[in-house]
Design a protein around this motif. Sequence first.
Motif, mmCIF file in Angstrom:
data_model
loop_
_atom_site.group_PDB
_atom_site.id
_atom_site.type_symbol
_atom_site.label_atom_id
_atom_site.label_comp_id
_atom_site.label_asym_id
_atom_site.label_seq_id
_atom_site.Cartn_x
_atom_site.Cartn_y
_atom_site.Cartn_z
ATOM 1 N N ASP A 1 36.718 44.759 47.587
ATOM 2 C CA ASP A 1 36.257 44.413 46.242
ATOM 3 C C ASP A 1 37.482 43.951 45.455
ATOM 4 O O ASP A 1 38.378 44.752 45.167
ATOM 5 C CB ASP A 1 35.619 45.615 45.550
ATOM 6 N N VAL A 2 37.515 42.681 45.116
ATOM 7 C CA VAL A 2 38.708 42.100 44.492
ATOM 8 C C VAL A 2 38.563 42.053 42.973
ATOM 9 O O VAL A 2 37.594 41.488 42.462
ATOM 10 C CB VAL A 2 38.970 40.678 45.030
ATOM 11 N N PRO A 3 39.516 42.639 42.230
ATOM 12 C CA PRO A 3 39.481 42.547 40.773
ATOM 13 C C PRO A 3 39.650 41.098 40.316
ATOM 14 O O PRO A 3 40.188 40.259 41.050
ATOM 15 C CB PRO A 3 40.680 43.389 40.333
ATOM 16 N N MET A 4 39.199 40.819 39.124
ATOM 17 C CA MET A 4 39.368 39.495 38.523
ATOM 18 C C MET A 4 40.426 39.595 37.424
ATOM 19 O O MET A 4 40.668 40.676 36.876
ATOM 20 C CB MET A 4 38.055 39.002 37.919
ATOM 21 N N LYS B 1 43.636 49.880 35.951
ATOM 22 C CA LYS B 1 44.665 48.848 36.051
ATOM 23 C C LYS B 1 44.924 48.526 37.517
ATOM 24 O O LYS B 1 44.645 49.315 38.411
ATOM 25 C CB LYS B 1 45.944 49.313 35.353
ATOM 26 N N VAL B 2 45.466 47.328 37.761
ATOM 27 C CA VAL B 2 45.674 46.832 39.124
ATOM 28 C C VAL B 2 47.158 46.914 39.470
ATOM 29 O O VAL B 2 48.015 46.440 38.711
ATOM 30 C CB VAL B 2 45.165 45.383 39.244
ATOM 31 N N SER B 3 47.454 47.506 40.627
ATOM 32 C CA SER B 3 48.850 47.782 40.993
ATOM 33 C C SER B 3 49.698 46.530 41.138
ATOM 34 O O SER B 3 50.900 46.555 40.876
ATOM 35 C CB SER B 3 48.898 48.581 42.299
ATOM 36 N N SER B 4 49.086 45.421 41.557
ATOM 37 C CA SER B 4 49.875 44.198 41.764
ATOM 38 C C SER B 4 50.269 43.532 40.448
ATOM 39 O O SER B 4 51.227 42.762 40.400
ATOM 40 C CB SER B 4 49.099 43.207 42.634
ATOM 41 N N VAL B 5 49.523 43.815 39.378
ATOM 42 C CA VAL B 5 49.852 43.267 38.047
ATOM 43 C C VAL B 5 49.743 44.413 37.023
ATOM 44 O O VAL B 5 48.911 44.386 36.116
ATOM 45 C CB VAL B 5 48.930 42.092 37.660
ATOM 46 N N LEU C 1 40.561 46.278 58.912
ATOM 47 C CA LEU C 1 40.726 46.946 57.620
ATOM 48 C C LEU C 1 41.655 48.155 57.687
ATOM 49 O O LEU C 1 41.902 48.803 56.669
ATOM 50 C CB LEU C 1 39.353 47.341 57.069
ATOM 51 N N LYS C 2 42.193 48.429 58.888
ATOM 52 C CA LYS C 2 43.228 49.449 59.048
ATOM 53 C C LYS C 2 44.542 48.842 59.528
ATOM 54 O O LYS C 2 45.524 49.555 59.732
ATOM 55 C CB LYS C 2 42.764 50.509 60.044
ATOM 56 N N ASP C 3 44.535 47.516 59.725
ATOM 57 C CA ASP C 3 45.712 46.803 60.195
ATOM 58 C C ASP C 3 46.808 46.881 59.124
ATOM 59 O O ASP C 3 46.578 46.491 57.976
ATOM 60 C CB ASP C 3 45.326 45.340 60.466
ATOM 61 N N PRO C 4 47.997 47.368 59.460
ATOM 62 C CA PRO C 4 49.071 47.495 58.464
ATOM 63 C C PRO C 4 49.383 46.189 57.740
ATOM 64 O O PRO C 4 49.656 46.204 56.533
ATOM 65 C CB PRO C 4 50.272 47.970 59.296
ATOM 66 N N LYS C 5 49.342 45.075 58.454
ATOM 67 C CA LYS C 5 49.637 43.788 57.804
ATOM 68 C C LYS C 5 48.563 43.450 56.791
ATOM 69 O O LYS C 5 48.862 42.971 55.684
ATOM 70 C CB LYS C 5 49.745 42.675 58.851
ATOM 71 N N VAL C 6 47.294 43.682 57.141
ATOM 72 C CA VAL C 6 46.193 43.416 56.214
ATOM 73 C C VAL C 6 46.309 44.312 54.989
ATOM 74 O O VAL C 6 46.180 43.853 53.847
ATOM 75 C CB VAL C 6 44.830 43.623 56.907
ATOM 76 N N LEU C 7 46.584 45.595 55.215
ATOM 77 C CA LEU C 7 46.714 46.537 54.104
ATOM 78 C C LEU C 7 47.854 46.138 53.171
ATOM 79 O O LEU C 7 47.721 46.187 51.942
ATOM 80 C CB LEU C 7 46.951 47.947 54.643
ATOM 81 N N GLU C 8 48.969 45.718 53.768
ATOM 82 C CA GLU C 8 50.126 45.317 52.962
ATOM 83 C C GLU C 8 49.813 44.074 52.135
ATOM 84 O O GLU C 8 50.123 44.015 50.945
ATOM 85 C CB GLU C 8 51.328 45.052 53.870
ATOM 86 N N THR D 1 44.257 44.376 45.805
ATOM 87 C CA THR D 1 42.992 44.888 46.306
ATOM 88 C C THR D 1 43.244 45.799 47.503
ATOM 89 O O THR D 1 44.381 45.957 47.945
ATOM 90 C CB THR D 1 42.043 43.739 46.691
ATOM 91 N N GLU D 2 42.194 46.428 47.993
ATOM 92 C CA GLU D 2 42.293 47.280 49.179
ATOM 93 C C GLU D 2 40.942 47.279 49.876
ATOM 94 O O GLU D 2 39.923 46.905 49.271
ATOM 95 C CB GLU D 2 42.694 48.703 48.794
ATOM 96 N N PRO D 3 40.902 47.661 51.153
ATOM 97 C CA PRO D 3 39.623 47.676 51.860
ATOM 98 C C PRO D 3 38.645 48.665 51.230
ATOM 99 O O PRO D 3 39.041 49.649 50.607
ATOM 100 C CB PRO D 3 39.999 48.118 53.279
#
Length: 324
Positions: free
Chosen positions: A120-123, A225-229, A273-280, A287-289
């Motif tokens: 679920d991606v924030p806007m 709030k969103v961790s990336s911003v 959805l557990k792949d470290p690269k995907v999570l990173e 966002t997160e899985p």
Amino acid sequence: MTCAAAATCLASFAVAGTAAAQAYPNKPVTLIVPAAAGGPTDTVARLIAESMTKTFGQTVVVENVGGAGGTIGMAKVARAAPDGYTIAVWHIAQATAPALYDGLKYDVVSDFDHLGRITDVPMTLVSKAGLPPKDIAEIVAWMKANQSKATYGHAGIGSASHLCMLILMKELGIKMEGVGYRGTGPAMNDLISGTFDVMCDQTTNTTGHIKDGRIKGYAVTTKAKVSSVPELPTFDSGTLPGFEVSAWHALWAPKGLPKDVTDKLVAALKVALKDPKVLERFAGLGTEPVAEAQVSPEALKGYLESEVKRWDAVIKAAGVKASN
């Protein structure tokens, strides 16, 4: 034929059938993204495709089929053979299509196999770099003051970016001029160049550009709030209490997949959805899985049905229609 011979034949067919089931996939898999390359859904899809390629030992090739709010690409998926070699990553627009399009050439629920939610991606509400407002209060005041003179970009009628702006304008009691594109990739390019004023887009598409100063960020549409911003406030924190929109993504296939193929696709999605690269990469995009319980055909189907009802009311109230 003797009973013994018949039994031998049946056993041979059973072994052959088992071998065939284990053979999937024995050639490349096409993952359709019903939007232009470079946009947020394309980013999510390519991360999933890369992980699934490793899991399957076969290439998962992303094919962008944009246009008509994703309905062209999803119609192609609905018509494809239900063999697991054509799948799709799409988002909230799957739920909005029935209300937006008259004569839709597929049923969003009954013509697909629903494999599982992804994220679920924030806007984020963003603007071109040269726009005067410096914060959320100033951009809201600016939009109210300019209204029809102000322009917003979106990825096509019914896209997440379009829906976000529809709800935002409704909440603010304003109407701005929309500029439609064949995906948020090209829309973002034009926002960076200053072709239009503002856009409500997914963090997967805005985070890097905000950090690099190519565009301005004002607020996020989630209640947290969103961790990336982290510097961006939420609309809910004061400007628009209760305001919340996210662009959920999921994996679909044509209706009628063999169960063993469905099981392999769902299992590969769970691995992704557990792949470290995907999570990173997800974390870097804000966002997160989703929870693992939501990565299932049953959970996705139920969620889609509830979202179809939700957005039907919103879109009809806005009086919006699209052509495909």
